[in-house]
Scaffold this active site. Structure first.
Site, PDB file in Angstrom:
ATOM      1  CD  GLU A 259      24.462  19.779  88.963  1.00 36.77           C
ATOM      2  OE1 GLU A 259      25.266  18.841  88.942  1.00 36.77           O
ATOM      3  OE2 GLU A 259      24.803  20.982  88.899  1.00 36.77           O
TER       4      GLU A 259
ATOM      5  CG  ASP B 103      26.591  17.362  92.150  1.00 38.40           C
ATOM      6  OD1 ASP B 103      27.268  17.015  93.127  1.00 38.40           O
ATOM      7  OD2 ASP B 103      27.075  17.962  91.166  1.00 38.40           O
TER       8      ASP B 103
HETATM    9  C1  PEP Z   1      26.042  15.668  87.915  1.00 41.80           C
HETATM   10  O1  PEP Z   1      26.152  16.190  89.013  1.00 41.80           O
HETATM   11  O2  PEP Z   1      25.322  14.684  87.684  1.00 41.80           O
HETATM   12  C2  PEP Z   1      26.803  16.188  86.768  1.00 41.80           C
HETATM   13  C3  PEP Z   1      26.562  15.762  85.557  1.00 41.80           C
HETATM   14  O3  PEP Z   1      27.774  17.097  87.037  1.00 41.80           O
HETATM   15  P1  PEP Z   1      29.195  16.746  87.705  1.00 41.80           P
HETATM   16  O4  PEP Z   1      29.316  15.261  87.778  1.00 41.80           O
HETATM   17  O5  PEP Z   1      30.237  17.350  86.852  1.00 41.80           O
HETATM   18  O6  PEP Z   1      29.083  17.396  89.028  1.00 41.80           O
HETATM   19 MG    MG Z   2      27.094  18.128  89.190  1.00 41.89          MG
END
Ligand code: PEP
Ligand code: MG
Length: 762
Positions: free
Chosen positions: A613, A637
């Site tokens: 991420e 992210d």
């Molecule tokens: C992301 O960051 O792509 C993810 C799947 O996590 P979240 O959206 O919960 O931060």
């Molecule tokens: Mg995330």
């Protein structure tokens, strides 16, 4: 304005003074009246006028003046590029003239009294790249306004733009001039979750927040007045008790503060004003919040620091009385049959409170398309608009609105013809959804026989059932923080075990990938607040849980126990930016595993994966892949960190592109690194649920894709039309493009060639 008075802190002070006073206004006419009066005063000039664009006609209406003929307010307008005002609007730049009438664009307005004034300074009022209007000052002498004055007016206009946008419900300004606030209008935000939602507004307001109190008509004024007096009396009692307890323990000066507060509450003027507002028709909470906020603003513009402090006291007391009022009427909200939730922010708990069948739409004033509320809304299939910053939401309680989640706009009480069209659109959508869902049982096999593993992202209970019906092959991301977000304390290990067990059982023998607690950023637990300047770069995800091994251990123990006898658990770690974080988290998991084994549970050591991420993890994908059992890219992210665009900030939402070439190249590098290490790679960010992006990701070699349940059927129907070689060809093509928009266009073209019908708004 005397030049010497414009310099340094005095300029700042007068700017602040005007802005603060303007923000005390109750509606647009009052806002504009204050602007023209105060700007004229501050600049020591003879005329100040405001022109605003009428969205219906696109013309700049002469809205308010101090110095010209007031009788003409609202009576004439200029087209874009007509007269000096129209010229300023078109060029989007200030115009500073020592002799206005000598300018070729000058247009004399009969009866305005303008002939008395020679010099002219006009600056555009711009909000979100749009010219809302023009602010003009004029003076008798033939003299150019100096640089300081021009800079002052430009600064003033930039600050006032948002206030004006907020005060002016879009709609016809001529209606506004007549003083009838239009009950209709269109407000632009950001598409959060697709679909058209029609229903009645229910306002979500956090407790004791004066600014979020809905303005609501009161049914029984005498009863509201009694409630108000009772609330004040309770706060007075509390103050008296605290004073009593502290007598002898603190000095006379501190005690005097309590007396001052008691006096403020006893002040007949203040409570008299609240009572008057109630008699005028507002309910007690609305009247209180209006009066308190007005007083606070008045105090805030005072020169004297001591008096300014009293503003803070009034706000504090106002909050306490509001809390008492709210406690006394803690009626359980009744939700209309089709309910649109609107609030400054919409916490996950608010979503959980509304019966799913009644939730027709969501509007959040703050946040953006990749905020977690938007992701939840997409998962639930509820049309959502985010970042509707100009929506005067406290005035909309129980109004009928349309949430257009495709284009990201909210329509307040649209005309009957427009409403009929929206109803038709909503019905057509429903039909299209049903047709796609009818094919949900077909396997995700491409034309060449290549099978793609399509998984679902979960967090809310209702999603599992729906996703099972839609043919998910397992869970690629269970956002475990959601059960944490809708509680008032950390769930116990046993509570967690039951939640996890239900999900593991529902999907067994298919895999369920549980992500360990990912709080921080825009996901704050009400009982574990994290207040930071820069929350997305702060204490988030794995950083929090490694600092709190007791929370992490309880969670993974609960997961392990929940998997007893099933063996379909996989664990995934969020926000890894250092290999040591993975090593430590895995070591703790191994420890929990041996403890749980010793306690006699029949469990297997789960596979442990890393979420990619942050850019650091992209560069270390190979190293991480060698340590972990699988990689999963969190594109939500990763996009925000690679592009330095806050996923939660509406102002930069237009820069947030998951199709940005930088993101695509990172995605290609990660899958290659995983495969070189002999490990599988998946994508579990929202990108995976976009049919075109899904095709691209398969072309890159991703083994599985995990998405919100409503996207499963659509993605499947697109993948089934292509071969893997065609997907790889598309990757080769877009990897040569330099711009996110070109990438999107190329993908859409390719889909159209194959007969895919694209939805409005993507
Ligand atoms: C992301 O960051 O792509 C993810 C799947 O996590 P979240 O959206 O919960 O931060
Ligand atoms: Mg995330």
């Amino acid at each position: 304005m005397a030049p010497e008075s414009t310099g340094g802190s005095s300029m700042l002070k007068s700017l602040r003074g005007v802005v603060q006073e303007v923000s005390t206004a109750r509606d647009l006419p009052e806002t504009l009246a204050i602007i023209v009066r105060r700007v004229r005063e501050e600049m020591e000039t003879q005329v100040c006028s405001v022109y605003l664009v009428d969205p219906a006609s696109g013309r700049y209406v002469f809205m308010a003046t101090e110095g010209l003929n007031k009788a003409l307010e609202g009576r004439f307008s200029l087209a874009r590029d007509e007269g000096l005002v129209g010229y300023v609007a078109r060029r989007e730049e200030p115009l500073n003239l020592e002799d206005a009438s000598a300018h070729p664009k000058f247009k004399f307005i009969e009866g305005s009294g303008e002939e008395l004034f020679r010099s002219f300074l006009g600056v555009p009022i711009i909000h979100h790249r749009e010219v809302l209007g023009v602010l003009v000052v004029q003076q008798r002498d033939r003299r150019r306004f100096d640089e300081d004055e021009e800079a002052f007016l430009v600064t003033m206009s930039a600050q006032l733009a948002a206030i004006i946008a907020h005060a002016g419900l879009a709609g016809s300004y001529s209606e506004l001039r007549r003083g009838t606030r239009p009950k209709s209008g269109e407000f632009i935000g950001i598409a959060g979750a697709p679909g058209i939602g029609i229903g009645q507004v229910v306002i979500v307001s956090p407790p004791s927040d004066l600014k979020a109190v809905p303005q609501r008509a009161c049914e029984d004024a005498e009863q509201e007045i009694a409630l108000f007096h009772a609330a004040v009396a309770r706060v007075q009692d509390e103050i008296a008790v605290t004073r009593q307890e502290l007598t002898g323990r603190v000095g006379a000066e501190e005690l005097a503060l309590f007396d001052a507060h008691a006096m403020l509450l006893a002040d007949r003027a203040l409570s008299g004003e609240v009572v008057t507002r109630i008699r005028e028709g507002n309910w007690a909470q609305g009247a209180l919040s209006q009066v308190v906020l007005e007083h606070v603003r008045t105090f805030e513009i005072m020169e004297d620091a001591y008096i300014r402090e009293r503003g803070a006291d009034i706000r504090d007391l106002g909050r306490r009385v509001l809390a008492e009022l709210q406690a006394s009427v803690r009626e359980t909200t009744t939700y209309p049959a089709r309910c649109i939730l609107i609030g400054e922010e919409i916490p996950a708990s608010a979503l959980a409170n509304v019966p799913r069948s009644s939730l027709a739409g969501i509007v959040s004033v703050s946040g953006s398309g990749n905020s977690h509320v938007a992701i939840l809304a997409r998962a639930m299939g509820v049309p959502t608009v985010m970042g509707a910053v100009d929506l005067p939401f406290t005035a909309l309680e129980r109004e009928e609105v349309v949430v257009d989640g495709h284009q990201g706009r909210v329509l307040v009480s649209p005309a009957p013809e427009a409403m009929a069209q929206f109803r038709e659109m909503a019905a057509a959508e429903q039909l299209a959804e049903e047709q796609i869902a009818a094919n949900a049982h077909l396997p995700a096999v491409m034309q060449d026989g290549h099978a793609v593993s399509l998984l679902v992202n979960t967090g809310l209970n209702s999603e599992w059932v729906r996703s099972l019906g839609r043919g998910a092959e397992g869970v690629g991301l269970f956002r475990t923080e959601i059960p944490f977000l809708i509680r008032e304390r950390f769930p116990t290990e046993e509570e967690q075990r039951l939640i996890y067990r239900a999900q593991l059982e529902a999907f067994a023998p298919r895999p369920v990938t549980m992500r360990t607690l990912d709080i921080g950023g825009d996901k704050a637990l009400p009982y574990f607040p994290i207040e930071e300047e820069n929350p997305f770069l702060g204490w988030r995800g794995i950083r929090v849980t490694l600092d709190h091994p007791e929370i992490y251990l309880a969670q993974v123990r609960a997961m392990l126990k929940a998997s007893a006898g099933l063996g379909n658990l996989r664990v995934m770690l969020p926000m890894i930016s250092n290999v040591s974080e993975f090593d430590e988290a895995r070591a703790l998991l191994v420890r929990a595993y041996s403890e749980v084994l010793e306690e006699g549970w029949a469990v297997r050591m789960p596979q442990v994966g890393v979420m990619i991420e942050v850019p650091a993890a992209v560069y270390q994908a190979g190293v991480l892949a060698r340590r972990a059992d699988f990689l999963s890219v969190g594109t939500n992210d990763l996009t925000q960190y690679l592009l330095a665009v806050d996923r939660n900030n509406a102002r930069v939402a237009n820069l947030y592109h998951a199709f940005h070439p930088a993101v695509l190249h990172a995605l290609m590098d990660v899958v290659d690194a995983a495969h070189r290490a002999g490990k599988p790679a998946s994508v579990c960010g929202e990108l995976a649920g976009d049919p075109g992006a899904a095709l691209l990701l398969v072309g890159m070699g991703y083994d599985s894709l995990s998405m919100s349940a409503p996207n499963l059927a659509r993605v499947k129907s697109v993948l089934r039309r292509f071969t893997r070689a065609q997907a790889a060809e598309l990757v080769r093509k877009v990897s040569r493009l330099d711009d996110a928009r070109d990438v999107r266009a190329a993908i859409e073209d390719r889909l159209r060639q194959e007969g895919v019908v694209l939805r409005a708004g993507g």
